[in-house]
Design an enzyme around this catalytic site. Structure first.
Site, PDB file in Angstrom:
ATOM      1  N   HIS A 298       0.807  -1.217   0.000  1.00 53.70           N
ATOM      2  CA  HIS A 298       0.000   0.000   0.000  1.00 53.70           C
ATOM      3  C   HIS A 298       0.841   1.268   0.000  1.00 53.70           C
ATOM      4  CE1 HIS A 298      -3.346  -2.689   1.060  1.00 53.70           C
ATOM      5  NE2 HIS A 298      -4.125  -1.723   0.633  1.00 53.70           N
ATOM      6  N   GLY A 299       2.072   1.182   0.401  1.00 54.18           N
ATOM      7  CA  GLY A 299       2.867   2.398   0.369  1.00 54.18           C
ATOM      8  C   GLY A 299       4.131   2.312   1.184  1.00 54.18           C
TER       9      GLY A 299
END
Length: 455
Positions: A298-299
């Site tokens: 996700h990041g």
């Protein structure tokens, strides 16, 4: 000609953001198409492994560079500084290409499936290009498998009125969740999270709830729009959300949330690592790997990793007790309302999810901990303050409206698939008109980008 039109539309769509990044999609397309052709012509095990490694190296290398280069550099800098060895690293101003995590995983599924002989390599470069760049789900999923989507580009599509009508209903509901729910929740969530130190516990709780519904309305809304748009063109995309906030435990939640990513990690990471078949400690390791990797996907932020670890801690007791598959059917099947036990299970699961989302939304782990500390104290029982109570009230009303519609539509692939079809046409069209009016009335005055575009 149909595939040529899809490729042209997809490249114009993506290039409208920044034409320079079209070369990444084209490069990934050429690499994986070529690898697939070579895998089809090669029987030697060692040569096949080298080809698969080449595909993994290129795709994950590009993803790692654009998404995680500065994260690792900054993390190493902080680590050396803690131990008394400060140094000045060189970081780059890297623009993250929109949707790179989605189309990278989609092309990887092709190479892996061809390597494992679950799919014949494609000999049609145009069809393969359309599969990689298909514009409805290019930038935020669902992450389609080549075994499911690629064959659809190899046959002629014809217009289907029933499928188009269902696609329009799903698009309508997707816009409702994005514009009416997510964007209005986002305004309040941003106001509270950005100034959490100034708010009491009850207001912070509201902020966490607003973000919980913001991310659901935003992401599932996009998925509905993408799936419905694809259906207009004669394509069948996989369901990506199955009413996850009605889940009775965390295992069921993860079978219903971001289904395309969850099943991707299950099939291409968890099962190859041994899954739950290789003993207790290996199972524990695999569970943590799958959730940590999901968080990291996700990041490039420690908050996502903590979010993944927290969900692993939620999930692990169910797996070890062999209760992770106990809720396979629909909740309250054959009944209008859930039982008290089911309602309690939903409330507990939802509460755990809200806590995890605080880490997901916060800029740092420290901020998330302070947010939780400010929320879980005696001020939790006070009346919310320092926000627009009127805006909060009508936003909560809209959330309740969404939950009611989704509850009665929970047996379909989307909320409007079956709901209302048996009503008299006057009531059915009045229902659709009501949803459309909500979209027109409650649309915010400023643009709010989709959250998952940053991933």
């Amino acid at each position: 000609m149909q595939n040529a039109l899809i490729v042209l539309a997809s490249y114009v769509f993506y290039g409208w953001w920044d034409w320079r990044f079209l070369f990444l999609i084209f490069f990934s397309t050429v690499v994986d198409y070529s690898v697939g052709r070579r895998l089809g012509d090669t029987a030697a095990p060692d040569a096949r492994k080298i080809l698969l490694f080449f595909s993994l190296f290129i795709n994950l290398g590009l993803l790692g560079f654009f998404k995680y280069y500065n994260f690792f550099v900054e993390s190493f800098t902080e680590a050396f500084t803690i131990f008394g060895y400060p140094f000045d690293p060189y970081t780059l101003s890297i623009v993250l290409p929109v949707g790179i995590s989605f189309y990278t995983f989609q092309t990887l599924s092709y190479s892996i499936d061809v390597y494992q002989k679950r799919l014949e390599p494609s000999n049609n470069f145009l069809a393969f290009s359309a599969f990689v760049s298909f514009f409805p789900q290019l930038v935020a999923g669902p992450i389609e498998r080549a075994t499911h989507l690629l064959p659809q580009f190899l046959r002629r599509r014809t217009f289907s009125y029933p499928l188009a009508v269902d696609g329009m209903r799903q698009i309508l509901w997707g816009f409702f969740k994005k514009v009416v729910i997510a964007d209005n929740c986002g305004e309040l969530a941003n106001e509270i999270f950005n100034n959490y130190e100034a708010h009491d516990g009850s207001t912070l709780l509201l902020g966490a709830l607003f973000f919980t519904f913001q991310i659901y309305g935003d992401f599932s809304g996009y998925s509905d729009i993408a799936i419905g748009t694809a259906r207009l063109l004669g394509f069948d995309l996989m369901q990506n959300f199955a009413f996850p906030y009605f889940s009775r435990d965390i295992a069921e939640f993860w079978r219903r949330w971001h289904i395309s990513l969850t099943t991707w990690f299950r099939d291409y990471v968890y099962i190859p690592l041994g899954g739950s078949r290789a003993g207790k400690w290996v199972t524990i390791r695999n569970v943590f790997i799958i959730f940590l990797v999901s968080g990291f996907w996700h990041g490039a932020n420690w908050t996502f990793i903590v979010w993944g670890a927290l969900n692993a801690l939620y999930f692990l007791p169910l797996l070890l007790a062999k209760k992770n598959r106990q809720h396979q059917g629909e909740i309250a099947e054959g009944r209008v309302l859930p039982s008290f036990k089911e309602l309690t299970q939903i409330a507990v699961t939802f509460g755990l999810t809200v806590v995890a989302w605080i880490f997901f939304r916060s800029p740092t782990v420290g901020d998330a901990i302070q947010y939780l500390g400010g929320m879980l104290n005696f001020t939790l029982l006070s009346f919310p303050s320092a926000i627009d109570i009127g805006q909060a009230a009508y936003t909560i009303t809209l959330i309740v409206l969404m939950l009611v519609i989704e509850w009665f539509g929970r047996f379909g692939l989307h909320a409007l698939e079956r709901l209302g079809l048996e009503w008299h046409w006057v009531f059915r069209w009045s229902f659709y008109a009501f949803i459309l009016m909500c979209i027109l009335i409650f649309i915010p005055t400023h643009e709010t980008p989709f959250i998952y575009f940053q991933f």
